[in-house]
Design an enzyme around this catalytic site. Sequence first.
Site, mmCIF file in Angstrom:
data_model
loop_
_atom_site.group_PDB
_atom_site.id
_atom_site.type_symbol
_atom_site.label_atom_id
_atom_site.label_comp_id
_atom_site.label_asym_id
_atom_site.label_seq_id
_atom_site.Cartn_x
_atom_site.Cartn_y
_atom_site.Cartn_z
ATOM 1 N N ALA A 12 0.818 -1.214 0.000
ATOM 2 C CA ALA A 12 0.000 0.000 0.000
ATOM 3 C C ALA A 12 0.848 1.257 0.000
ATOM 4 C CB ALA A 12 -0.933 -0.009 1.204
ATOM 5 N N ARG A 17 11.106 7.172 -1.227
ATOM 6 C CA ARG A 17 12.530 7.315 -1.566
ATOM 7 C C ARG A 17 12.857 6.974 -3.019
ATOM 8 N NH1 ARG A 17 14.786 3.912 3.340
ATOM 9 N NH2 ARG A 17 12.601 3.271 3.389
ATOM 10 N N GLY A 81 0.390 1.654 9.233
ATOM 11 C CA GLY A 81 1.400 0.722 9.737
ATOM 12 C C GLY A 81 1.172 -0.693 9.216
ATOM 13 N N GLY A 143 14.084 -3.734 12.038
ATOM 14 C CA GLY A 143 13.658 -4.185 13.359
ATOM 15 C C GLY A 143 14.639 -5.253 13.833
ATOM 16 N N ASN A 173 14.703 -8.382 11.495
ATOM 17 C CA ASN A 173 13.426 -8.880 10.979
ATOM 18 C C ASN A 173 13.368 -8.632 9.478
ATOM 19 O OD1 ASN A 173 10.728 -9.361 10.389
ATOM 20 N ND2 ASN A 173 10.009 -7.441 11.321
ATOM 21 N N ASN A 381 15.782 -12.565 -54.778
ATOM 22 C CA ASN A 381 16.907 -11.681 -54.450
ATOM 23 C C ASN A 381 16.428 -10.244 -54.469
ATOM 24 O OD1 ASN A 381 19.985 -11.291 -54.199
ATOM 25 N ND2 ASN A 381 19.316 -9.821 -55.767
ATOM 26 N N ARG A 444 13.659 3.225 -66.950
ATOM 27 C CA ARG A 444 14.753 4.166 -66.705
ATOM 28 C C ARG A 444 14.729 5.210 -67.804
ATOM 29 N NH1 ARG A 444 19.395 -0.246 -67.116
ATOM 30 N NH2 ARG A 444 18.947 -1.464 -65.242
HETATM 31 C C1 UD1 Z 1 9.283 -3.330 8.573
HETATM 32 C C2 UD1 Z 1 9.323 -4.007 9.927
HETATM 33 C C3 UD1 Z 1 10.767 -4.155 10.363
HETATM 34 C C4 UD1 Z 1 11.533 -4.945 9.327
HETATM 35 C C5 UD1 Z 1 11.388 -4.315 7.961
HETATM 36 C C6 UD1 Z 1 11.971 -5.220 6.920
HETATM 37 C C7 UD1 Z 1 7.312 -3.281 11.070
HETATM 38 C C8 UD1 Z 1 6.754 -2.398 12.105
HETATM 39 N N1 UD1 Z 1 8.610 -3.196 10.878
HETATM 40 O O1 UD1 Z 1 9.824 -2.042 8.751
HETATM 41 O O2 UD1 Z 1 10.835 -4.817 11.626
HETATM 42 O O3 UD1 Z 1 12.901 -5.030 9.698
HETATM 43 O O4 UD1 Z 1 9.993 -4.102 7.636
HETATM 44 O O5 UD1 Z 1 11.999 -4.599 5.663
HETATM 45 O O6 UD1 Z 1 6.588 -4.040 10.469
HETATM 46 N N2 UD1 Z 1 2.965 -1.083 4.233
HETATM 47 C C9 UD1 Z 1 1.628 -1.026 3.936
HETATM 48 N N3 UD1 Z 1 0.812 -0.290 4.710
HETATM 49 C C10 UD1 Z 1 1.265 0.380 5.799
HETATM 50 C C11 UD1 Z 1 2.640 0.310 6.100
HETATM 51 C C12 UD1 Z 1 3.468 -0.432 5.311
HETATM 52 O O7 UD1 Z 1 1.181 -1.627 2.971
HETATM 53 O O8 UD1 Z 1 0.454 1.012 6.463
HETATM 54 C C13 UD1 Z 1 3.840 -1.869 3.382
HETATM 55 C C14 UD1 Z 1 4.855 -0.995 2.673
HETATM 56 O O9 UD1 Z 1 4.358 -0.579 1.409
HETATM 57 C C15 UD1 Z 1 6.040 -1.934 2.542
HETATM 58 C C16 UD1 Z 1 5.905 -2.859 3.739
HETATM 59 O O10 UD1 Z 1 4.580 -2.744 4.181
HETATM 60 O O11 UD1 Z 1 5.954 -2.725 1.378
HETATM 61 C C17 UD1 Z 1 6.892 -2.520 4.864
HETATM 62 O O12 UD1 Z 1 6.574 -1.247 5.380
HETATM 63 P P1 UD1 Z 1 7.684 -0.230 5.855
HETATM 64 O O13 UD1 Z 1 7.026 0.992 6.340
HETATM 65 O O14 UD1 Z 1 8.727 -0.082 4.807
HETATM 66 O O15 UD1 Z 1 8.297 -1.016 7.106
HETATM 67 P P2 UD1 Z 1 9.734 -0.837 7.680
HETATM 68 O O16 UD1 Z 1 9.819 0.428 8.419
HETATM 69 O O17 UD1 Z 1 10.742 -1.067 6.611
HETATM 70 CA CA CA Z 2 10.872 -1.027 4.244
#
Ligand code: UD1
Ligand code: CA
Length: 458
Positions: A12, A17, A81, A143, A173, A381, A444
């Site tokens: 989502a 970046r 989240g 994480g 993680n 040809n 020609r």
């Molecule tokens: C997350 C983990 C972290 C782990 C890392 C690995 C959590 C809280 N943390 O952190 O421990 O080391 O991934 O890459 O889970 N997304 C949604 N909806 C949201 C939030 C995120 O779909 O509301 C999706 C993002 O598009 C992405 C993925 O979930 O594809 C990870 O989200 P992101 O915010 O990048 O998590 P990290 O901070 O990297």
């Molecule tokens: Ca990420």
Amino acid sequence: MLDNVAAVILAAGKGTRMKSGLVKVLHPVAGRPMIAWPVAAARNAGAAPLVLVIGHQANAVRNTFRGDTDIRCAMQEEQLGTGHAVACARDALSGFNGTVLILCGDTPLLRSETLEQLIRHHRTHAAALTVLTAVLAEPYGYGRVLRDEAGRVLRIIEQKDATPEEQGICEINSGIYCMEADFLFSNINKIGSNNAQNEFYLTELVAMAAQQGLTCLAVPTGDSDEIMGVNDRVQLAEAARILRRRINCDLMLSGVTIIAPEQTYIEHGVNVGPDTIIHPNCHLSGDTIIGSGCEIEHSVSINGCRIGDDCHIKAGSVLEGAELHRDVAVGPMAHLRPGTVLHDHVKIGNFVETKKAVLGEGSKASHLTYLGDAEIGRDVNIGCGTITCNYDGVNKHRTVIGDQVFIGSDVQLVAPVTVGCNALVAAGTTVTRDVPPDSLAIARVPQVNKEGWCLKKK
Ligand code: UD1
Ligand code: CA
């Protein structure tokens, strides 16, 4: 392939970046959208259905998988989240009570074998939750996995919430999990957002499983490349490089010679037969099939073509949407455009362009020619500099050339026009009327020699 596994793929987020107008998970990587890689890994491990949690550019992501009956989309309107994102998949999985794989859409390097191992390990130990981890020399940003003295997993703590001491932990993680559906959906709504980012962290479930006395495992992966998440375009290039290396290795192990694998760009979906040799700086893409015993010289680009056995594509040629039968030679520096069909033993030489042109067995166009909307028989040809004038400014017209015709150099064929079998068109002729079989066509301006003219002029 495992049974009773579903997958939730988080996609989502916007991918800030990437600094892009295109949502991150749709950026192409080695021939397909980034998210198609983890989708394929989950699918190949046996997961069905696959629930994509979408938000940013939801329709574009949905359309990417139009027609895939195993895919369901769940909307996350606001990105609150990872825990909130998984909660959004609940309805799409109602009634499912097996194992749920949870992945992210931005991990294109993940392999299905790794997911299968993770699920097997999870099931063998009757775990409620298993998280895939990695030990990294530079764990910053991820994480961290907290364990007790006995090595049991306690919780996962995010970078922004970690104490300096916790930040020293190198086991991270990956964001890839296996969870039993009943555990997952009976706890997902208990997640709070009392943390540094005020987000609902999916990782809270790890602490919950541990506190509930359920089996909660963290399994380190052998290959930390696999869990690499793509956040910016530097990582995008790195992921593409690793995927290309895998594609090239698979081809080499199946009998293809790749002279310089690091300089050879072969995308997902390309098939190449054994004993074909591919020289440096070639780009093979799309739905392309190349037979065996072919030679693809350097700097050739082939997209969406079918190429039979024993063909020779010479340096600098560009082929798109063309079909080549057996023992066909093309180039150097030829351009075959969509709708080109070259039958056995055809030879297309340098600076020849073809479009919607069919050449019969053994026919040749060796130099500097344009053949468009043309149907050409066998053993024809086509002389140097021949042009099919197929476009009158409004419509395209066809040129038909029979078997064994000889077209001399610098001939223009003003379409629609037909040259009958075994005819000869003299060099320099502009053909505006049909040529009957077995005849000579010559048009020609008769040559006049004015003797001494140059001397008088001076
Ligand atoms: C997350 C983990 C972290 C782990 C890392 C690995 C959590 C809280 N943390 O952190 O421990 O080391 O991934 O890459 O889970 N997304 C949604 N909806 C949201 C939030 C995120 O779909 O509301 C999706 C993002 O598009 C992405 C993925 O979930 O594809 C990870 O989200 P992101 O915010 O990048 O998590 P990290 O901070 O990297
Ligand atoms: Ca990420």
